[in-house]
Design an enzyme around this catalytic site. Structure first.
Site: not given
Length: 245
Positions: A21, A115, A126, A214, A232
């Site tokens: 962020t 991810h 394909c 966090n 952070i």
């Protein structure tokens, strides 16, 4: 200062949107997150909806084109992990698709992109792959939902969407990191998306000290040796300096 900072051995790191962020990339579930402000936007990352709805795919290509990550650069938190990796055995599992860890200087072979990434495009029908830049050029040239040039199938970014099978190799690599960690840092992640979040449990079950950095509470806070709620960009550089002192 708690004892885990002096603990020897490999350090595993799990990073989520919160670490990026400060680079100008909004998170998803935070108070000002993309999905918090626009719940419909979450459909852009939902595989069944994406496959079934051509209009949604067109919106997705425009969202990819306008992603702020294209202009983003690594911040102090990314660079702090590079410094840590220069001295300690550090491996990163990232839920992010922005490759800012690699841009900051972490070797690509020390990063597991659980991810996927935003820089490549794949066909769901394909084995065709190409770059995102080349595909966005097709969008700009007038193809709002460019089909696969080889089979005519649906193209998508090389990211893992909700409802899509995970890449088994990436999950296994993440599990190896978690199992082998003496210290496991969970940074900027809500720990609500599996199987990435469960790497915290894997690490703790294998004897690691779990440190959660966090702003908001997470489902894994109760397993943590230490919880850090500070920003952070401030907390991680200080924490790295303490580990290396």
């Amino acid at each position: 200062m708690t004892q885990w900072r002096q603990r020897p051995g490999p350090i595993g790191v799990l990073t989520g949107a919160g670490i990026s962020t400060d680079s100008g990339i909004p998170d998803f579930r935070g108070p000002r997150g993309v999905w918090t402000k626009d719940p419909i936007a979450e459909l852009l990352s939902t595989y069944p909806h994406y496959v079934a709805d051509p209009e949604l795919r067109q919106r997705s290509w425009l969202a990819r084109r306008d992603n702020p990550a294209w202009q983003a650069t690594p911040n102090d938190a990314h660079r702090a992990l590079v410094r840590l990796g220069e001295v300690r055995d550090v491996s990163i599992i990232t839920q992010n698709i922005d490759r800012l860890h690699q841009q900051a200087g972490t070797p690509p072979d020390r990063v597991v992109e659980i991810h996927g990434n935003m820089f490549e495009v794949v066909c769901i029908d394909c084995d065709f792959t190409t770059s995102m830049a080349a595909t966005l050029d097709r969008v700009a040239a007038g193809e709002p939902d460019p089909p696969c040039p080889e089979c005519g199938g649906i193209l998508k970014s090389a990211t893992i969407m909700f409802g899509q099978a995970m890449d088994a190799g990436s999950v296994q690599a993440a599990e190896r990191i978690a199992v082998g960690s003496a210290i496991f840092l969970a940074i900027g992640t809500s720990l609500q998306v599996e199987p990435a979040a469960s790497m915290c449990a894997v690490a703790v079950d294998s004897g690691a000290d779990l440190i959660v950095i966090n702003a908001e509470p997470t489902p894994y806070d109760r397993y943590a040796t230490e919880l850090i709620r500070e920003p952070i960009g401030d907390a991680l550089p200080r924490l790295v300096a303490e580990i290396l002192s």
